[in-house]
Design a protein around this motif. Sequence first.
Motif, mmCIF file in Angstrom:
data_model
loop_
_atom_site.group_PDB
_atom_site.id
_atom_site.type_symbol
_atom_site.label_atom_id
_atom_site.label_comp_id
_atom_site.label_asym_id
_atom_site.label_seq_id
_atom_site.Cartn_x
_atom_site.Cartn_y
_atom_site.Cartn_z
ATOM 1 N N VAL A 19 0.842 -1.202 0.000
ATOM 2 C CA VAL A 19 0.000 0.000 0.000
ATOM 3 C C VAL A 19 0.875 1.250 0.000
ATOM 4 C CG1 VAL A 19 -1.740 1.290 1.300
ATOM 5 C CG2 VAL A 19 -1.923 -1.188 1.092
ATOM 6 N N GLY A 20 1.969 1.223 0.781
ATOM 7 C CA GLY A 20 2.907 2.339 0.750
ATOM 8 C C GLY A 20 3.545 2.507 -0.613
ATOM 9 N N LEU A 21 3.912 1.392 -1.222
ATOM 10 C CA LEU A 21 4.502 1.449 -2.562
ATOM 11 C C LEU A 21 3.516 2.008 -3.582
ATOM 12 C CD1 LEU A 21 6.372 -1.979 -2.522
ATOM 13 C CD2 LEU A 21 7.431 0.287 -2.481
ATOM 14 N N ALA A 22 2.231 1.702 -3.411
ATOM 15 C CA ALA A 22 1.219 2.237 -4.323
ATOM 16 C C ALA A 22 1.162 3.755 -4.237
ATOM 17 C CB ALA A 22 -0.146 1.632 -3.997
ATOM 18 N N ALA A 23 1.191 4.294 -3.014
ATOM 19 C CA ALA A 23 1.162 5.746 -2.844
ATOM 20 C C ALA A 23 2.384 6.391 -3.475
ATOM 21 C CB ALA A 23 1.079 6.094 -1.361
ATOM 22 N N ALA A 24 3.545 5.801 -3.240
ATOM 23 C CA ALA A 24 4.777 6.344 -3.822
ATOM 24 C C ALA A 24 4.762 6.249 -5.338
ATOM 25 C CB ALA A 24 5.978 5.588 -3.253
ATOM 26 N N ASN A 25 4.272 5.134 -5.861
ATOM 27 C CA ASN A 25 4.220 4.925 -7.306
ATOM 28 C C ASN A 25 3.317 5.959 -7.977
ATOM 29 O OD1 ASN A 25 4.300 3.505 -9.903
ATOM 30 N ND2 ASN A 25 2.246 2.790 -9.382
ATOM 31 N N GLY A 26 2.126 6.171 -7.413
ATOM 32 C CA GLY A 26 1.199 7.132 -8.000
ATOM 33 C C GLY A 26 1.724 8.546 -7.966
ATOM 34 N N LEU A 27 2.317 8.924 -6.839
ATOM 35 C CA LEU A 27 2.862 10.282 -6.739
ATOM 36 C C LEU A 27 4.006 10.476 -7.728
ATOM 37 C CD1 LEU A 27 3.561 12.285 -3.514
ATOM 38 C CD2 LEU A 27 5.276 12.161 -5.299
ATOM 39 N N ARG A 28 4.891 9.505 -7.797
ATOM 40 C CA ARG A 28 6.027 9.621 -8.721
ATOM 41 C C ARG A 28 5.539 9.702 -10.171
ATOM 42 N NH1 ARG A 28 8.745 5.731 -6.941
ATOM 43 N NH2 ARG A 28 10.330 6.860 -5.757
ATOM 44 N N ALA A 29 4.503 8.937 -10.503
ATOM 45 C CA ALA A 29 3.960 8.978 -11.859
ATOM 46 C C ALA A 29 3.453 10.375 -12.189
ATOM 47 C CB ALA A 29 2.834 7.952 -12.004
ATOM 48 N N ALA A 30 2.790 11.032 -11.218
ATOM 49 C CA ALA A 30 2.301 12.393 -11.453
ATOM 50 C C ALA A 30 3.459 13.373 -11.614
ATOM 51 C CB ALA A 30 1.400 12.828 -10.297
ATOM 52 N N GLU A 31 4.502 13.213 -10.822
ATOM 53 C CA GLU A 31 5.674 14.087 -10.958
ATOM 54 C C GLU A 31 6.324 13.912 -12.330
ATOM 55 O OE1 GLU A 31 7.536 14.834 -6.571
ATOM 56 O OE2 GLU A 31 7.901 12.850 -7.431
ATOM 57 N N LEU A 32 6.421 12.686 -12.793
ATOM 58 C CA LEU A 32 7.031 12.445 -14.100
ATOM 59 C C LEU A 32 6.158 12.967 -15.230
ATOM 60 C CD1 LEU A 32 8.446 8.858 -13.468
ATOM 61 C CD2 LEU A 32 9.747 10.994 -13.641
ATOM 62 N N ALA A 33 4.839 12.842 -15.081
ATOM 63 C CA ALA A 33 3.942 13.414 -16.088
ATOM 64 C C ALA A 33 4.094 14.928 -16.145
ATOM 65 C CB ALA A 33 2.497 13.037 -15.782
ATOM 66 N N ALA A 34 4.291 15.550 -14.991
ATOM 67 C CA ALA A 34 4.508 16.996 -14.954
ATOM 68 C C ALA A 34 5.802 17.372 -15.662
ATOM 69 C CB ALA A 34 4.550 17.474 -13.506
ATOM 70 N N ALA A 35 6.762 16.448 -15.655
ATOM 71 C CA ALA A 35 8.046 16.692 -16.326
ATOM 72 C C ALA A 35 7.993 16.358 -17.816
ATOM 73 C CB ALA A 35 9.142 15.876 -15.658
ATOM 74 N N GLY A 36 6.834 15.904 -18.303
ATOM 75 C CA GLY A 36 6.687 15.634 -19.725
ATOM 76 C C GLY A 36 6.754 14.181 -20.130
ATOM 77 N N TRP A 37 6.840 13.263 -19.179
ATOM 78 C CA TRP A 37 6.906 11.835 -19.528
ATOM 79 C C TRP A 37 5.590 11.384 -20.140
ATOM 80 C CZ3 TRP A 37 10.164 7.721 -16.789
ATOM 81 C CH2 TRP A 37 11.437 8.228 -16.507
ATOM 82 N N LYS A 38 5.670 10.364 -21.023
ATOM 83 C CA LYS A 38 4.507 9.827 -21.715
ATOM 84 C C LYS A 38 4.373 8.328 -21.420
ATOM 85 C CE LYS A 38 3.873 13.738 -23.948
ATOM 86 N NZ LYS A 38 2.735 14.638 -23.622
ATOM 87 N N ALA A 39 3.130 7.880 -21.345
ATOM 88 C CA ALA A 39 2.851 6.455 -21.188
ATOM 89 C C ALA A 39 2.376 5.883 -22.515
ATOM 90 C CB ALA A 39 1.776 6.249 -20.121
ATOM 91 N N ALA A 40 2.589 4.592 -22.718
ATOM 92 C CA ALA A 40 2.067 3.940 -23.914
ATOM 93 C C ALA A 40 0.538 3.980 -23.876
ATOM 94 C CB ALA A 40 2.561 2.499 -23.981
ATOM 95 N N PRO A 41 -0.110 4.190 -24.995
ATOM 96 C CA PRO A 41 -1.569 4.375 -24.999
ATOM 97 C C PRO A 41 -2.364 3.222 -24.400
ATOM 98 C CG PRO A 41 -0.624 5.040 -27.100
ATOM 99 C CD PRO A 41 0.474 4.386 -26.328
ATOM 100 N N GLY A 42 -1.884 1.999 -24.554
ATOM 101 C CA GLY A 42 -2.669 0.857 -24.091
ATOM 102 C C GLY A 42 -2.240 0.280 -22.769
ATOM 103 N N VAL A 43 -1.402 0.985 -22.010
ATOM 104 C CA VAL A 43 -0.821 0.396 -20.808
ATOM 105 C C VAL A 43 -1.858 0.099 -19.736
ATOM 106 C CG1 VAL A 43 -0.265 2.626 -19.749
ATOM 107 C CG2 VAL A 43 1.088 0.602 -19.159
ATOM 108 N N LEU A 44 -2.939 0.851 -19.712
ATOM 109 C CA LEU A 44 -3.949 0.655 -18.674
ATOM 110 C C LEU A 44 -5.106 -0.208 -19.160
ATOM 111 C CD1 LEU A 44 -4.725 1.342 -15.791
ATOM 112 C CD2 LEU A 44 -5.713 3.484 -16.604
ATOM 113 N N PHE A 45 -5.670 0.129 -20.340
ATOM 114 C CA PHE A 45 -6.876 -0.538 -20.815
ATOM 115 C C PHE A 45 -6.688 -1.326 -22.116
ATOM 116 C CE2 PHE A 45 -8.802 3.239 -18.570
ATOM 117 C CZ PHE A 45 -9.304 2.509 -17.504
#
Length: 461
Positions: free
Chosen positions: A206-232
């Motif tokens: 659960v702690g790792l989930a919180a860290a993972n989500g926050l880091r993902a938002a920070e990286l998105a703010a820095a311009g990182w992109k995810a593959a279009p189908g990674v979630l759905f």
Amino acid sequence: MDAPASLAALPALAELCAAPVAPAERAAAVRPLADTLGVMLAGLADPRAADLAATLSLSAAPGRARLPGSNLQGAPADVALMAAFAAHLLDFDDDETEVAMAHLSAPVLGAVLALASCPETSVEALNNAYLTGCRMMLALGSMANPALYRAGWHATSVLGSFGAAAAAARLLALSPAQAAEALGLAASGAGGPRGAFGGEGKPLQVGLAAANGLRAAELAAAGWKAAPGVLFGERGLLQRMTGGALAPLRLPGAFPPPGFVTKLFPSCTATHAAVAELLALRARMAAPTAQILCAVDPFVPAILIPGLPTSPDAARFSLAYCLAVAARTGRLGPEAFEAAAFDALGPRDPEIRALMARVRVTADESLPRGPSGIATGAVVTLIAADGTRLTGRREAAPGSAAAPLSDTQLAEKFAACLAPVAPSSEARALWQRLLSPTDFPSAGALLDALPLALTDRKDPR
């Protein structure tokens, strides 16, 4: 739901990260927030929190984020990990049993707290971000559950990554396009099996989930992109985890959702209705309990852990242990799960061990079920040594919408959580202050009011 159809849900989910929050929802979130802060402080006071902190880049030196309830500072992701871990460590944090099928507050608040300690963050912004993260977990839960949970995944850890990403996206003021990337990036680190139940890996994930989500938002703010189908997408995370059994997106209604449970006992939610009914029957029985019969939903044994628990973490998932303790002592509080109560063979108390052997658990198909398809109620029968027999049926856990906790119960729980770090009078006074969050000039000021539960081992203060 096929992959192309579920891909269309992503824009709506991204928009959810900046959706308006009604004042009534903010008011409704005050108690869950305060309750989770109390549970987090209890977790930080546990020696295992110091063990985890020692593995992270946290110290008393100035950092980018501060862990509330401590003098530790460091990178936001490390603070989020610690806060969410501590909030879930004792399994005393709130749960949502029907849609997300997950503990909402722990992973979301972990990310929020890591970003909310700066002076310019308002209490309203903290509250809005918290509600945004909870909404995200509920929205994704409406698509993935019950298939996700029944497949063996810990929904708190999986969906918590996206709840944390959404909450952080709001506090970081990401655009909808950036928020979509944050959700996609969070998919690369989301996971956690239900097989971790009964061990320290459960709060850790659960702690790792919180860290993972926050880091993902920070990286998105820095311009990182995810593959279009990674979630759905066809090979995306949720498609694979659910075996393709994704349902159409249903946006959540008002907070708290109908399945929300504020815990009265520090154990798995699946034990709560049974324990509460046992305590009610026990109050009516003059002779000591000699045997306990308990009927639950047929799926509940798959959530819990059979056999004799040899640790507090396993005992929180033992229905027999929780019922035996409640029958013997008339309560099920934090003291039932202290390390000193167990040894290598199980519970130290021979009377509890003997009574556990006389607990019989059966299935009851008649208990009412909600959207999860799993009933949370129980039918309990107590049999005394003199032959007296009492039976009761409870269809909802205490702390649920059908049986909400009173203000007195919530204040008592908060004081019990803070017992290792603050006198009861101070804890109760703090509880009352937290119920009026607008009295604090900033989120940082609110967090400054929390007592220290964890300090840097190297810091002399």
